[in-house]
Scaffold this motif. Structure first.
Motif, PDB file in Angstrom:
ATOM      1  N   ASP A   4       0.834  -1.205   0.000  1.00  0.00           N
ATOM      2  CA  ASP A   4       0.000   0.000   0.000  1.00  0.00           C
ATOM      3  C   ASP A   4       0.867   1.253   0.000  1.00  0.00           C
ATOM      4  O   ASP A   4       0.600   2.218  -0.726  1.00  0.00           O
ATOM      5  N   GLN A   8       1.186   4.038  -3.005  1.00  0.00           N
ATOM      6  CA  GLN A   8       0.980   5.473  -2.770  1.00  0.00           C
ATOM      7  C   GLN A   8       2.152   6.282  -3.315  1.00  0.00           C
ATOM      8  O   GLN A   8       1.969   7.307  -3.979  1.00  0.00           O
ATOM      9  N   ARG A  11       2.191   6.323  -7.147  1.00  0.00           N
ATOM     10  CA  ARG A  11       1.170   7.234  -7.688  1.00  0.00           C
ATOM     11  C   ARG A  11       1.658   8.680  -7.635  1.00  0.00           C
ATOM     12  O   ARG A  11       1.390   9.480  -8.539  1.00  0.00           O
TER      13      ARG A  11
END
Length: 207
Positions: A4, A8, A11
């Protein structure tokens, strides 16, 4: 979870790459001889590299390095690859910007990265693999190294472009990076310096 946090961070790299005007790619950074374009290119193949890692054969049962911090400590030792390979790493980043378009490099985070992350979620991240001939380590620990690089190099670009930090690296990416960097330092010296009980040098822990 490490995936995760890595998602993040990637991105954030995709968003930066998509939004940056052409003229700003050549902005010099705080790294000697590196502009924003070079820094971005240096890290752009991380998703594809990790895709190859998760498909690699499992190495020996007992890893050479129990965690990411011990592997980094090995790479950072005097005469280690971080010192001897610094110039070649920079030169490779420069060549990459000459051989590939920035659009292709940005797509590594916009398109390739989500596919790699989806694949990783189906894999056993506790498997060991050979880390470039330096020894073996669990895949999950290698992902912590990739996350640290994403955060540190994003900050390099953000400082040059006068962007807010931590920006898209806020939260788990920054927390995990701080924990990893603290883990490289001598633990006794780190505790004494952090609590104001000694003034012996602790930093930098990473080249």
């Amino acid at each position: 979870m490490i995936l995760d946090a890595l998602g993040q961070a990637w991105r954030g790299w995709a968003e930066l790459g998509k939004s940056l005007p052409d003229a700003r790619w050549d902005t010099p950074t705080r790294l000697d001889g590196w502009n924003v374009r070079h820094v971005y290119a240096h890290y752009a193949d991380a998703p594809a590299t990790l895709a190859a890692v998760i498909r690699s054969e499992t190495a020996s049962a007992a890893p050479s390095f129990p965690d990411a911090a011990s592997l980094l400590r090995h790479l950072q030792q005097p005469g280690g690859i971080a010192e001897t390979g610094a110039d070649s790493i920079r030169d490779a980043a420069v060549r990459s910007t000459e051989d590939r378009s920035m659009g292709d490099l940005v797509e590594q985070f916009a398109t390739v990265a989500p596919e790699v992350l989806a694949d990783m979620r189906t894999r056993d991240l506790s498997r060991n693999f050979d880390y470039g001939g330096h020894g073996t380590v669990q895949i999950g620990e290698a992902l912590r190294l990739a996350l640290m690089e994403a955060v540190v190099h994003y900050f390099d670009m953000a400082a040059a472009l006068e962007l807010d930090v931590p920006g898209p690296m806020a939260g788990a990416p920054v927390r995990d990076t701080v924990a990893l960097l603290a883990g490289i330092a001598d633990p006794v010296n780190f505790i004494d310096v952090a609590t104001g009980r000694a003034g012996s040098p602790v930093f930098p822990v990473l080249r």
